[in-house]
Design a protein around this motif. Structure first.
Motif, short mmCIF file in Angstrom:
data_model
loop_
_atom_site.label_atom_id
_atom_site.label_comp_id
_atom_site.label_asym_id
_atom_site.label_seq_id
_atom_site.Cartn_x
_atom_site.Cartn_y
_atom_site.Cartn_z
N LEU A 9 37.84 34.96 87.51
CA LEU A 9 39.42 35.46 87.33
C LEU A 9 40.32 35.72 86.22
CD1 LEU A 9 40.46 35.39 91.11
CD2 LEU A 9 38.86 37.12 89.52
N LEU A 10 40.01 34.17 84.81
CA LEU A 10 40.50 33.92 84.41
C LEU A 10 40.20 34.30 83.13
CD1 LEU A 10 43.12 32.26 83.25
CD2 LEU A 10 41.84 30.32 82.60
N PHE A 11 38.50 34.92 83.16
CA PHE A 11 37.68 35.09 82.18
C PHE A 11 38.20 36.52 82.09
CE2 PHE A 11 33.94 37.78 81.63
CZ PHE A 11 33.35 38.10 79.84
N MET A 37 33.60 42.68 83.24
CA MET A 37 32.51 43.22 84.72
C MET A 37 31.64 42.70 85.10
SD MET A 37 36.09 45.23 86.33
CE MET A 37 35.72 46.81 84.73
N LEU A 38 30.01 43.88 84.59
CA LEU A 38 29.28 43.17 84.76
C LEU A 38 28.11 41.76 84.31
CD1 LEU A 38 27.99 46.20 82.97
CD2 LEU A 38 28.00 45.80 85.15
N ILE A 39 29.38 41.26 83.69
CA ILE A 39 28.58 39.62 83.48
C ILE A 39 29.02 39.11 84.58
CG2 ILE A 39 29.30 37.76 81.57
CD1 ILE A 39 29.32 39.98 79.54
N GLY A 210 44.37 44.17 85.76
CA GLY A 210 45.81 45.37 85.51
C GLY A 210 46.99 44.33 84.85
N VAL A 211 47.27 43.16 85.02
CA VAL A 211 48.13 42.26 84.79
C VAL A 211 47.99 42.35 82.80
CG1 VAL A 211 49.72 40.64 84.95
CG2 VAL A 211 49.16 41.26 86.87
N GLY A 212 46.91 41.70 83.06
CA GLY A 212 46.42 41.29 81.76
C GLY A 212 46.77 42.39 80.71
N GLN A 213 46.12 44.20 81.40
CA GLN A 213 45.86 45.33 80.62
C GLN A 213 47.61 45.43 80.20
OE1 GLN A 213 44.65 48.00 79.97
NE2 GLN A 213 42.12 47.57 80.29
N PHE A 214 48.02 45.73 80.75
CA PHE A 214 49.76 45.44 80.71
C PHE A 214 50.37 44.83 79.79
CE2 PHE A 214 54.43 45.46 81.61
CZ PHE A 214 54.52 47.15 82.22
#
Length: 261
Positions: A9-11, A37-39, A210-214
């Motif tokens: 999740l951190l990755f 996500m595939l990885i 989404g938080v990371g994206q924001f």
């Protein structure tokens, strides 16, 4: 699927932050998040659905940042975002029944052409040029067409929107970047609705990314506004070429299969 480990999740959070930063400037964030996500072991269909959820945060964040600094009026641009969303809904529905091989085959060469155009045209800057298409026609034709493409396939959507805003609408490159983000938000939202109805969205993963994206989009949009065409043009060229190479390197790319590579 089972819950992902904390380090995975951190990755994914870190991948989303980097994608948000790049996407806010030049597009192409999916080039990072989808492989990540595939990885992580997420199945392809769930990857596409979850990617649309987390992308909403990045495109929404960048739109807000650009609007706050006067580079885009979100209320005035709402009709474009709606037609982009409607095109994406149709595209996502088509994606369930129409093979994407033709798009996969031609897309790398379109991206390379975009990179050459922006890289070799010296007068593309922050100044607006002559409009070759009215706002009304641009909204009814070009915008839903690219939205449909985003729903069917997706990679390079930001580059295509940028090309349209610069060549057809006559926008300067910073204004084009700002307007592209809200149309990306619209196409993401339209396709997201379809993926939700098909039940292929991983909410926990999507919201965390989404938080990371924001956050990444906030940093990226501020950097783009500070540097203008000096950073947007080269990054757009790099992202377009990198995405083309990544697509051609895929062992399932139709061109490689046709050539027996």
């Amino acid at each position: 699927m089972p819950d992902l480990a904390f380090h995975i999740l951190l990755f994914l959070f870190a991948a989303a932050f980097i994608a948000g930063f790049i996407d806010a400037i030049a597009g192409g964030g999916g080039m990072i998040t989808i492989p990540a996500m595939l990885i992580a072991g997420i199945p392809p269909l769930e990857t596409l659905g979850t990617n649309k959820l987390q992308s909403l945060f990045g495109s929404g964040s960048a739109s807000i940042a650009y609007a706050r600094h006067g580079h885009v009026n979100l209320v005035e641009q709402l009709p474009m975002a709606v037609t982009s969303a409607l095109g994406a809904v149709l595209g996502a529905l088509l994606a369930t029944v129409v093979p994407a091989d033709a798009l996969k085959a031609v897309l790398p060469f379109l991206l390379i052409a975009i990179a050459i155009y922006f890289g070799c045209k010296p007068n593309i800057g922050d100044v607006e040029r002559h409009h070759r298409m009215t706002r009304f026609m641009f909204t009814l034709t070009f915008v839903p067409l690219i939205g449909l493409y985003d729903g069917v396939f997706g990679p390079g959507t930001g580059s295509f929107f940028m090309l349209g805003f610069v060549t057809l609408a006559g926008f300067g490159i910073l204004k084009a970047t700002a307007h592209t983000k809200f149309l990306n938000f619209g196409s993401n939202a339209g396709a997201f609705v379809v993926f939700v109805l098909y039940g292929v969205v991983l909410w926990k993963v999507g919201l965390m990314m989404g938080v990371g994206q924001f956050l990444g989009a906030q940093v990226g949009s501020r950097y783009a506004m500070a540097k203008g065409a000096k950073i947007i043009k080269p990054l757009l060229v790099i992202v377009s070429i990198a995405l083309a190479i990544r697509l051609l390197a895929d062992s399932t790319h139709p061109l490689r299969l046709w050539l027996g590579m």
